[in-house]
Motif scaffolding. Structure first.
Motif, PDB file in Angstrom:
ATOM      1  N   ASP A 134       0.868  -1.184   0.000  1.00  0.00           N
ATOM      2  CA  ASP A 134       0.000   0.000   0.000  1.00  0.00           C
ATOM      3  C   ASP A 134       0.901   1.229   0.000  1.00  0.00           C
ATOM      4  OD1 ASP A 134      -2.008  -1.843   0.438  1.00  0.00           O
ATOM      5  OD2 ASP A 134      -2.936  -0.716   2.069  1.00  0.00           O
TER       6      ASP A 134
ATOM      7  N   PHE B 212      -6.950   5.437   0.916  1.00  0.00           N
ATOM      8  CA  PHE B 212      -7.661   6.338   1.840  1.00  0.00           C
ATOM      9  C   PHE B 212      -7.559   7.795   1.384  1.00  0.00           C
ATOM     10  CE2 PHE B 212      -6.663   2.492   4.231  1.00  0.00           C
ATOM     11  CZ  PHE B 212      -7.958   2.128   4.573  1.00  0.00           C
TER      12      PHE B 212
ATOM     13  N   ARG C 107     -12.576   5.016  10.275  1.00  0.00           N
ATOM     14  CA  ARG C 107     -12.772   4.714   8.851  1.00  0.00           C
ATOM     15  C   ARG C 107     -13.936   3.736   8.699  1.00  0.00           C
ATOM     16  NH1 ARG C 107      -7.539   0.769   7.432  1.00  0.00           N
ATOM     17  NH2 ARG C 107      -7.977  -0.745   9.059  1.00  0.00           N
TER      18      ARG C 107
ATOM     19  N   ASN D  77     -11.859  -1.227   0.346  1.00  0.00           N
ATOM     20  CA  ASN D  77     -10.769  -1.848   1.101  1.00  0.00           C
ATOM     21  C   ASN D  77     -11.366  -2.714   2.193  1.00  0.00           C
ATOM     22  OD1 ASN D  77      -7.796  -1.972   1.700  1.00  0.00           O
ATOM     23  ND2 ASN D  77      -8.548  -1.336   3.711  1.00  0.00           N
ATOM     24  N   GLU D  78     -11.004  -3.963   2.186  1.00  0.00           N
ATOM     25  CA  GLU D  78     -11.461  -4.896   3.231  1.00  0.00           C
ATOM     26  C   GLU D  78     -12.924  -4.658   3.598  1.00  0.00           C
ATOM     27  OE1 GLU D  78      -8.865  -5.126   6.612  1.00  0.00           O
ATOM     28  OE2 GLU D  78      -7.490  -6.433   5.540  1.00  0.00           O
TER      29      GLU D  78
ATOM     30  N   CYS E 252     -14.654  -5.141   7.166  1.00  0.00           N
ATOM     31  CA  CYS E 252     -13.605  -5.301   8.190  1.00  0.00           C
ATOM     32  C   CYS E 252     -14.077  -4.778   9.547  1.00  0.00           C
ATOM     33  CB  CYS E 252     -12.355  -4.578   7.724  1.00  0.00           C
ATOM     34  SG  CYS E 252     -11.140  -4.328   8.998  1.00  0.00           S
TER      35      CYS E 252
ATOM     36  N   ASN F  74      -9.562  -6.520  -1.704  1.00  0.00           N
ATOM     37  CA  ASN F  74      -8.807  -7.340  -0.757  1.00  0.00           C
ATOM     38  C   ASN F  74      -9.708  -7.863   0.357  1.00  0.00           C
ATOM     39  OD1 ASN F  74      -9.059  -4.623  -0.032  1.00  0.00           O
ATOM     40  ND2 ASN F  74      -7.250  -4.637   1.268  1.00  0.00           N
TER      41      ASN F  74
ATOM     42  N   ASP G 157      -5.731 -10.308   2.544  1.00  0.00           N
ATOM     43  CA  ASP G 157      -4.824  -9.700   3.517  1.00  0.00           C
ATOM     44  C   ASP G 157      -4.571 -10.723   4.620  1.00  0.00           C
ATOM     45  OD1 ASP G 157      -5.190  -7.525   1.921  1.00  0.00           O
ATOM     46  OD2 ASP G 157      -6.441  -6.423   3.339  1.00  0.00           O
TER      47      ASP G 157
ATOM     48  N   TYR H 209      -2.683 -11.706   8.228  1.00  0.00           N
ATOM     49  CA  TYR H 209      -1.989 -11.173   9.402  1.00  0.00           C
ATOM     50  C   TYR H 209      -1.845 -12.219  10.507  1.00  0.00           C
ATOM     51  CZ  TYR H 209      -2.242  -6.540   7.350  1.00  0.00           C
ATOM     52  OH  TYR H 209      -2.062  -5.463   6.527  1.00  0.00           O
TER      53      TYR H 209
ATOM     54  N   GLU I 132      -1.989  -7.703   1.227  1.00  0.00           N
ATOM     55  CA  GLU I 132      -1.437  -7.088   2.439  1.00  0.00           C
ATOM     56  C   GLU I 132      -0.902  -8.152   3.370  1.00  0.00           C
ATOM     57  OE1 GLU I 132      -3.900  -4.648   4.877  1.00  0.00           O
ATOM     58  OE2 GLU I 132      -4.830  -3.661   3.173  1.00  0.00           O
TER      59      GLU I 132
ATOM     60  N   VAL J  87       2.304  -5.746  13.732  1.00  0.00           N
ATOM     61  CA  VAL J  87       1.107  -4.930  13.525  1.00  0.00           C
ATOM     62  C   VAL J  87       0.960  -4.016  14.743  1.00  0.00           C
ATOM     63  CG1 VAL J  87      -0.023  -6.671  12.100  1.00  0.00           C
ATOM     64  CG2 VAL J  87      -0.472  -6.632  14.563  1.00  0.00           C
TER      65      VAL J  87
ATOM     66  N   TRP K  51      -2.334  -3.635  16.238  1.00  0.00           N
ATOM     67  CA  TRP K  51      -3.708  -3.747  16.734  1.00  0.00           C
ATOM     68  C   TRP K  51      -3.960  -4.935  17.642  1.00  0.00           C
ATOM     69  CZ3 TRP K  51      -4.808  -8.276  14.340  1.00  0.00           C
ATOM     70  CH2 TRP K  51      -4.290  -8.493  13.056  1.00  0.00           C
TER      71      TRP K  51
ATOM     72  N   PHE L  41       1.164  -4.105   3.897  1.00  0.00           N
ATOM     73  CA  PHE L  41       0.711  -2.852   4.440  1.00  0.00           C
ATOM     74  C   PHE L  41       1.845  -2.386   5.334  1.00  0.00           C
ATOM     75  CE2 PHE L  41      -0.753  -0.022   7.633  1.00  0.00           C
ATOM     76  CZ  PHE L  41      -1.466   0.886   6.892  1.00  0.00           C
TER      77      PHE L  41
ATOM     78  N   GLU M  68      -2.061   4.152  12.915  1.00  0.00           N
ATOM     79  CA  GLU M  68      -1.221   3.017  12.514  1.00  0.00           C
ATOM     80  C   GLU M  68       0.263   3.354  12.505  1.00  0.00           C
ATOM     81  OE1 GLU M  68      -4.258   0.217  10.161  1.00  0.00           O
ATOM     82  OE2 GLU M  68      -3.350   1.779   8.918  1.00  0.00           O
TER      83      GLU M  68
ATOM     84  N   HIS N 111       2.489   0.490  13.285  1.00  0.00           N
ATOM     85  CA  HIS N 111       2.428  -0.697  12.411  1.00  0.00           C
ATOM     86  C   HIS N 111       3.700  -0.704  11.577  1.00  0.00           C
ATOM     87  CE1 HIS N 111       0.981  -3.513   9.386  1.00  0.00           C
ATOM     88  NE2 HIS N 111      -0.134  -3.696  10.069  1.00  0.00           N
TER      89      HIS N 111
HETATM   90  C1  GAL Z   1      -5.839  -3.981   7.150  1.00  0.00           C
HETATM   91  C2  GAL Z   1      -6.213  -2.739   6.377  1.00  0.00           C
HETATM   92  C3  GAL Z   1      -5.046  -1.802   6.206  1.00  0.00           C
HETATM   93  C4  GAL Z   1      -4.316  -1.635   7.504  1.00  0.00           C
HETATM   94  C5  GAL Z   1      -3.871  -2.992   7.994  1.00  0.00           C
HETATM   95  C6  GAL Z   1      -3.072  -2.935   9.275  1.00  0.00           C
HETATM   96  O1  GAL Z   1      -6.951  -4.502   7.782  1.00  0.00           O
HETATM   97  O2  GAL Z   1      -6.720  -3.077   5.110  1.00  0.00           O
HETATM   98  O3  GAL Z   1      -5.510  -0.552   5.747  1.00  0.00           O
HETATM   99  O4  GAL Z   1      -5.163  -1.038   8.433  1.00  0.00           O
HETATM  100  O5  GAL Z   1      -4.999  -3.778   8.228  1.00  0.00           O
HETATM  101  O6  GAL Z   1      -2.737  -4.230   9.717  1.00  0.00           O
END
Ligand code: GAL
Length: 693
Positions: free
Chosen positions: A30, A61, A127, A165-166, A169, A265, A288, A290, A322, A328, A330, A360, A370, A373
């Motif tokens: 990204d 974004f 968002r 995007n996602e 989510c 995605n 994506d 993670y 991603e 990360v 989060w 990402f 973020e 991240h």
């Molecule tokens: C994804 C999202 C990205 C970013 C990423 C961080 O869920 O599409 O924009 O936020 O997580 O891990």
């Protein structure tokens, strides 16, 4: 709902054009240049070249930046970024920018905001603050997309479209008035009459009978269990509502740029969107990923998701859009990927069919939620471990361009259906402990460990080409899908079904006679009563057929989660419960049906027993691994080229070296050297071996 999908709509052609354009595996991330002063952009493009980047997802974004108020558009900065990328030879997967509406949309149209089941509103400031059912949101989104697509239709950097995007989510469903109206419309299309809806939702129960469409609402916060059929339909509707947003944007893109491939995605695997319904509308699916570096089993769940992604379009390559280069931001505690782990997990995706490895994000954000991240270019700059690993991986992937477009061949299919998943995990069931993903992985992990490739398919899929079909927990099944699986067995297939499958139909009404409903005949048994087990409770099971539970248990293993009273008709017992109220009754059974065999498990055998059971069934079914005898913690997948060339991707998930058995005659395509024994893999090491046709 437009359910036609894009079969025969040149989707594969567009995906192939992207592949040709990239000239190999896509690599990048990204790119959010609007977060940085313009001076940084030239350096970004220079560093991208250094890192081997050939593809970026741009502008995800950027809506508020591009359209600061409803009448003003500011494209100048984006024109310059697109030109810079084109000059640098970097292709752009251009985002439609609609994932985060600008603040003015909520100010002018607060009804576009999503609403929770309790009526509270999700406000702007983060968002994804839109309800998918809002026509106002969709109008503004498609107006933006029309301008965007028209502006860049012929730009040399444009290689693909990244829609939204996602989806789902943060907000996978909205329960407000706008949504109630849309839900009623969806229900009218599905049922035609209110009587048909009352019938489908079993509304004679608890005096829920509706007299008029306007009485129906989303399943909002209620005094106790809301109507289960209503909830499942609301999940279907919510997945469709988001899909309609995607389709509205795609319709514009198709009209303006008919040859540019379209993707969106998907979020890391979860129960929100019905991916089977979505995938057919994309030219190429993307994902994506993670996994948690602190979870030693994370790579197994990741592999499962990758196998699903590949299966969504019948084995076509997909894009990893991603992943995190390191940590990360989060989770409660965010551990970075260990040295080599990013490379290892990237190759894992490639092994399982990915034609792109993206991150990402490109450059770490200085501000915003973020900023902690990880990114390909960390705050600490290019002299870091992360950037070194990013550069090295870019070099490696670029050395194997002919991997792109190759395919995995799987002898096993595992069945997964989203509406059934929604049904399974509802409240008011015999046990709240049943979880779809736990069931999937309990069956998938032994296949993964044995190196047996597995697709993940819809219950209506054409399965006759598979040696074995595994049904971990298909709570809801239609007569038609059951007939599909039964026909597969009759024709010589091997089927393994676990408990609490075939219980209800697609309206969540229990099939006549109870479980396993329309699978009773093929399985040769009926379930008389469920005896779910408490958390941490176990029952003993012992084999009824010598050797069936494998060696090393003395013929005794443990079951957890579930037990049930099974009455065998045509089936014969393979194992029986050896403790508890069901002692002596069947815990596993086999039924010969036509020229095939169906197996049934009435409990969840412990992992070691599951491994032996699956190994045995795979053997009987002729489902073999590509590379047998892998050491523990090693993984291997083979991708096949149309000309017969094979690529073995062999991974070591251990923190210590291992030696793997490999057939001779392979070449390492990354440096052209012969791969010779002993085939040693360092801790978290990767071997890529090309075998000529
Ligand atoms: C994804 C999202 C990205 C970013 C990423 C961080 O869920 O599409 O924009 O936020 O997580 O891990």
């Amino acid at each position: 709902m437009n359910d036609r999908g894009d079969r025969g709509d040149r989707g594969e052609e567009r995906a192939a054009a992207l592949r040709a354009r990239l000239g190999g595996i896509g690599y990048g991330g990204d790119y959010n240049p609007e977060q940085w002063p313009e001076e940084v952009w030239a350096e970004d493009v220079r560093l991208m070249a250094e890192a081997g980047v050939n593809l970026v997802s741009l502008g995800i974004f950027s809506w508020a930046r591009v359209q600061p108020d409803p009448e003003t558009f500011d494209w100048g900065w984006l024109d310059r970024v697109m030109d810079l990328l084109a000059d640098g030879g970097i292709a752009v997967c251009l985002a439609t920018m609609t994932a985060s509406p600008p603040p003015w949309l909520a100010r002018l149209h607060p009804e576009t905001l999503p609403v929770r089941p309790d009526g509270s509103v999700l406000w702007p400031g983060a968002r994804q603050h839109f309800t998918p059912s809002s026509e106002v949101y969709r109008d503004h989104a498609t107006r933006l997309v029309e301008r965007l697509a028209t502006r860049y239709a012929r730009h040399p950097a444009l290689a693909a479209w990244h829609v939204g995007n996602e989806y789902g989510c943060h907000v996978s469903a909205s329960y407000g008035e706008v949504d109630a109206v849309a839900f009623r419309g969806w229900l009218r299309r599905r049922y035609g009459t209110i009587d048909a809806l009352n019938e489908a939702w079993s509304t004679t129960f608890w005096s829920q009978r509706y007299a008029a469409w306007d009485e129906i609402t989303p399943p909002r916060q209620a005094p106790t269990f809301p109507n289960p059929a209503q909830r499942i339909d609301f999940r279907r509707f919510s997945s469709d509502a988001l899909l309609e947003c995607f389709l509205a944007e795609k319709e514009v893109l198709r009209r303006v740029t008919p040859d540019v491939p379209v993707t969106t995605n998907f979020v890391p695997l979860r129960d929100t969107l019905d991916l089977h319904a979505w995938a057919r509308h994309e030219d190429v699916v993307s994902y994506d990923s993670y996994p948690d570096p602190a979870d030693p089993g994370a790579h197994v769940a990741a592999a499962f998701a990758f196998d699903l992604l590949r299966s969504l379009k019948g084995g076509a390559p997909w894009l990893l859009l991603e992943q995190a280069p390191a940590a990360v931001n989060w989770r409660r505690v965010n551990r970075p990927k260990a040295p080599g782990q990013m490379r290892l997990w990237s190759w894992q995706a490639v092994g399982r069919g990915a034609d792109a490895v993206m991150f990402f994000q490109w450059r770490a954000s200085a501000g915003g939620a973020e900023k902690y991240h990880s990114a390909m270019v960390p705050h600490a700059g290019t002299g870091t471990r992360t950037f070194a690993e990013v550069r090295e991986l870019g070099r490696e992937l670029a050395a194997v361009p002919d991997l792109a477009g190759t395919r995995v061949r799987a002898p096993v299919a595992l069945v997964l259906d989203w509406p059934s998943w929604w049904g399974l995990e509802q409240d008011s069931h015999p046990s709240a402990l049943l979880r779809q993903q736990e069931a999937n992985l309990a069956h998938y992990a032994p296949l993964f460990a044995a190196g047996v490739a597995c697709d993940v398919v819809h219950p209506s899929a054409e399965v006759s080409g598979y040696r074995l079909v595994v049904v971990p927990n298909l709570y809801m099944i239609t007569e038609r899908d059951a007939a599909n699986l039964a026909g597969y067995v009759r024709g010589g297939g091997h089927l393994l079904v676990s408990f609490f499958s075939g219980v209800a139909d697609d309206r969540d009404r229990v099939h006549p006679g109870g479980a396993p409903g329309p699978l009773a005949d093929v399985l040769g048994l009926r379930v008389a009563e469920f005896w779910p087990l408490a958390k941490d409770e176990h029952v003993e099971i012992e084999e009824a057929e010598p050797g069936w539970l494998g060696s090393g248990f003395g013929g005794v293993a443990h079951g957890s989660l579930w037990s049930e009273e099974v009455r065998l008709d045509a089936a014969s017992p393979l194992a029986t419960f050896a403790s508890g109220v069901l002692a002596g009754r069947p815990a596993a059974a086999r039924n010969r049906h036509g020229t095939g065999i169906a197996y049934y498990l009435a409990t969840r055998p412990d992992p070691a027993a599951m491994a032996s059971i699956l190994a045995r069934i795979c053997r009987e079914a002729g489902a073999a691994p590509d590379l047998p005898d892998l050491p523990e913690g090693a993984e291997s997948v083979v991708r096949h080229a149309a000309d017969g060339t094979r690529f073995a991707i062999v991974l070591n998930h251990n923190d210590k070296p291992v030696t793997v058995p490999l057939p001779p005659g392979g070449v390492d395509p990354r440096d052209g050297t012969d791969v010779v024994p002993p085939y040693r893999l360092d801790a978290r090491g990767v071997l890529v071996v090309r075998y000529p046709a």
